[in-house]
Enzyme design. Structure first.
Site, PDB file in Angstrom:
ATOM      1  N   GLU A  82       0.784  -1.106   0.106  1.00 50.20           N
ATOM      2  CA  GLU A  82       0.050  -0.049   0.208  1.00 50.20           C
ATOM      3  C   GLU A  82       1.031   1.300  -0.028  1.00 50.20           C
ATOM      4  OE1 GLU A  82      -3.161  -0.143  -0.892  1.00 50.20           O
ATOM      5  OE2 GLU A  82      -3.141  -2.345  -0.748  1.00 50.20           O
ATOM      6  N   HIS A  85       1.918   2.056  -3.492  1.00 54.13           N
ATOM      7  CA  HIS A  85       0.820   2.913  -4.168  1.00 54.13           C
ATOM      8  C   HIS A  85       0.839   4.163  -3.825  1.00 54.13           C
ATOM      9  CE1 HIS A  85      -1.302  -0.226  -6.100  1.00 54.13           C
ATOM     10  NE2 HIS A  85      -1.492  -0.957  -4.876  1.00 54.13           N
ATOM     11  N   GLU A 140      -0.337  -2.538  -9.850  1.00 57.23           N
ATOM     12  CA  GLU A 140      -0.422  -3.547  -8.822  1.00 57.23           C
ATOM     13  C   GLU A 140       0.900  -4.530  -8.649  1.00 57.23           C
ATOM     14  OE1 GLU A 140      -2.458  -4.175  -6.298  1.00 57.23           O
ATOM     15  OE2 GLU A 140      -3.577  -2.413  -7.024  1.00 57.23           O
TER      16      GLU A 140
END
Length: 179
Positions: A82, A85, A140
């Site tokens: 995360e 990201h 991803e």
């Protein structure tokens, strides 16, 4: 997103949250990125998400179900995923790629069924959707690579996904998209 989240789940503020804050700060320092805010929410569903367009003003939302389901290395890997990201501005990139599609839908609603407008708006919407899907998949994979680099343990993310898959209680016996 955070406002909608508050309507669904209660935020948790206990020693798990404090430990999570420290863990995220350590991982962010390893990635040479600002540590985002952390929101731990009470939910049995294992969930983690990065919310925000800029790293310095982002929030990681993590459920208690995720914290309880994973061991230390696995939790680090998911949080690092995360954080990747956040560091890569993925939310901003995907929002920008989705903008033409939203605009095309708006044009279509405004002009109704006009053959020229419909053809052009449909082309723009379809192209934007495909581009966003391709970039999302690539982001991803990049976040997975970032998690492996941050933690130094590429297998931790794979075992985290396997552990979460094992916890899935209800598996449909048929393809729900067909109904």
């Amino acid at each position: 997103v955070l406002d909608d989240l508050e309507a669904v789940a209660d935020a948790v503020d206990d020693e798990r949250r404090t430990a999570l804050d420290r863990r995220v700060a350590r991982l962010a320092a390893q990635a040479d990125a600002p540590a985002p805010d952390v929101r731990l929410v009470e939910s049995p569903t294992p969930t983690a998400a990065a919310v925000g367009y800029r790293p310095a003003q982002s929030t990681l939302v993590v459920s208690t179900g995720l914290v309880d389901a994973l061991d230390e290395a696995q939790l680090d890997a998911v949080l690092a995923h995360e954080l990747a990201h956040v560091a890569n501005y993925d939310a901003a990139v995907l929002t920008a790629l989705s903008f033409p599609r939203a605009r095309a839908h708006r044009v279509f609603r405004r002009y109704g069924f006009n053959p020229v407008v419909t053809l052009f708006a449909g082309f723009v919407a379809a192209t934007s959707r495909v581009c966003a899907a391709v970039v999302a998949r690539a982001r991803e994979y990049a976040a997975d690579d970032g998690a492996a680099a941050m933690t130094g343990d590429p297998g931790a993310l794979a075992t985290a996904l396997a552990a979460l898959d094992d916890r899935l209680r209800h598996r449909p016996d048929r393809d729900l998209r067909e109904s």
